[in-house]
Design a protein around this motif. Sequence first.
Motif, mmCIF file in Angstrom:
data_model
loop_
_atom_site.group_PDB
_atom_site.id
_atom_site.type_symbol
_atom_site.label_atom_id
_atom_site.label_comp_id
_atom_site.label_asym_id
_atom_site.label_seq_id
_atom_site.Cartn_x
_atom_site.Cartn_y
_atom_site.Cartn_z
ATOM 1 N N ASN A 71 0.833 -1.199 0.000
ATOM 2 C CA ASN A 71 0.000 0.000 0.000
ATOM 3 C C ASN A 71 0.869 1.250 0.000
ATOM 4 O OD1 ASN A 71 -2.388 -1.398 -0.052
ATOM 5 N ND2 ASN A 71 -3.203 -0.465 1.813
ATOM 6 N N GLU A 73 1.051 5.598 0.984
ATOM 7 C CA GLU A 73 0.476 6.673 1.790
ATOM 8 C C GLU A 73 0.300 7.919 0.925
ATOM 9 O OE1 GLU A 73 2.574 7.490 5.371
ATOM 10 O OE2 GLU A 73 1.916 5.636 6.341
ATOM 11 N N THR A 75 -0.709 11.877 1.403
ATOM 12 C CA THR A 75 -0.781 12.858 2.487
ATOM 13 C C THR A 75 -1.204 14.221 1.944
ATOM 14 O OG1 THR A 75 1.001 11.711 3.655
ATOM 15 C CG2 THR A 75 0.501 13.950 4.355
ATOM 16 N N LYS A 120 -8.201 4.017 3.442
ATOM 17 C CA LYS A 120 -8.821 4.533 4.660
ATOM 18 C C LYS A 120 -7.913 5.596 5.264
ATOM 19 C CE LYS A 120 -6.854 0.814 7.506
ATOM 20 N NZ LYS A 120 -7.168 -0.323 8.401
ATOM 21 N N CYS A 121 -8.512 6.441 6.082
ATOM 22 C CA CYS A 121 -7.756 7.513 6.718
ATOM 23 C C CYS A 121 -6.928 6.932 7.857
ATOM 24 C CB CYS A 121 -8.702 8.588 7.235
ATOM 25 S SG CYS A 121 -7.842 10.047 7.861
ATOM 26 N N LYS A 122 -5.636 7.162 7.800
ATOM 27 C CA LYS A 122 -4.713 6.618 8.792
ATOM 28 C C LYS A 122 -4.524 7.554 9.978
ATOM 29 C CE LYS A 122 0.055 4.911 9.190
ATOM 30 N NZ LYS A 122 1.305 4.639 8.432
ATOM 31 N N SER A 123 -4.473 8.861 9.708
ATOM 32 C CA SER A 123 -4.266 9.812 10.802
ATOM 33 C C SER A 123 -4.655 11.221 10.369
ATOM 34 C CB SER A 123 -2.804 9.800 11.271
ATOM 35 O OG SER A 123 -1.947 10.277 10.256
ATOM 36 N N PHE A 141 -3.688 9.105 4.259
ATOM 37 C CA PHE A 141 -4.514 7.973 3.835
ATOM 38 C C PHE A 141 -3.620 6.787 3.483
ATOM 39 C CE2 PHE A 141 -7.264 11.596 2.981
ATOM 40 C CZ PHE A 141 -8.496 11.148 3.419
ATOM 41 N N ASP A 142 -4.045 5.603 3.881
ATOM 42 C CA ASP A 142 -3.373 4.353 3.538
ATOM 43 C C ASP A 142 -4.152 3.731 2.388
ATOM 44 O OD1 ASP A 142 -1.635 2.090 3.788
ATOM 45 O OD2 ASP A 142 -3.217 1.045 4.886
#
Length: 249
Positions: A71, A73, A75, A120-123, A141-142
């Motif tokens: 996957n 990221e 940002t 999905k939103c990671k942080s 997002f991941d």
Amino acid sequence: MIDKDYFKNVGFEVEEESFTFGEYNSMDNRMFMANREAPTPSEREIVESVPYMQGVYDFSQLNGGERYFDNREITYQVMLFEQDYPTRKYAEKEIKRQLMPLGIQPLYDSHDNGCHWLGKCKSVTVDDDAEKGTLACTVVFDCYPFAISNDDAGADIWDNVYFPQWFFQTTEYRVDDKTEINLYNWGSRAVHCSIDVSGNVTITGDFGEIALSQGHYQDTQMVLAVGNNKMSMDGRAVVKFGFYVEVMY
């Protein structure tokens, strides 16, 4: 309404772009995009080192030469400008409330014409500057490594067509005898293809041979390689192919 001249005056280069995830759209919430990072994903490498040999053996592409990735990221840094403290706190709560609980689903980025990400939103992290009245939110997002076309390859929905990377083609055929066709996968990796059949048909290609009667087939052995896919159909039927291209952006 704050315009782009304001951003230049306060020292920010802000693009008129946005992301949408679930019901949350950054621009609709007055979150102006200041930065976007989407580095390429890392490869799942399978390598072996042998004593007294230069380099390594790389077994990562034994399955048809396709490379496999983890996957990635994606940002975003979005900013709320010139707002009082209660407004900034409300904006912080809303972006967290609307993004973090959601599971894997499409992420739409105005930067990527005709495609979306899946993840999905990671942080969500924030930096509140009381002196300037700004709220900077960094959203990570991941995501699945490839961007996926919003529409079926044969849909050709005009508003979603990205001309530098698009291939117009017919994906529905009437077969009355043996018919030769070509399906073009303009993406970055091989993809599975669904098939709708009205009648009876035998389809032959690099994937082998499949005989189909009337119905919708979601899972078949038909995989479309990157580029041109030649195949033949024999029988009497109307056949419609469906596939979504996946692009390495």
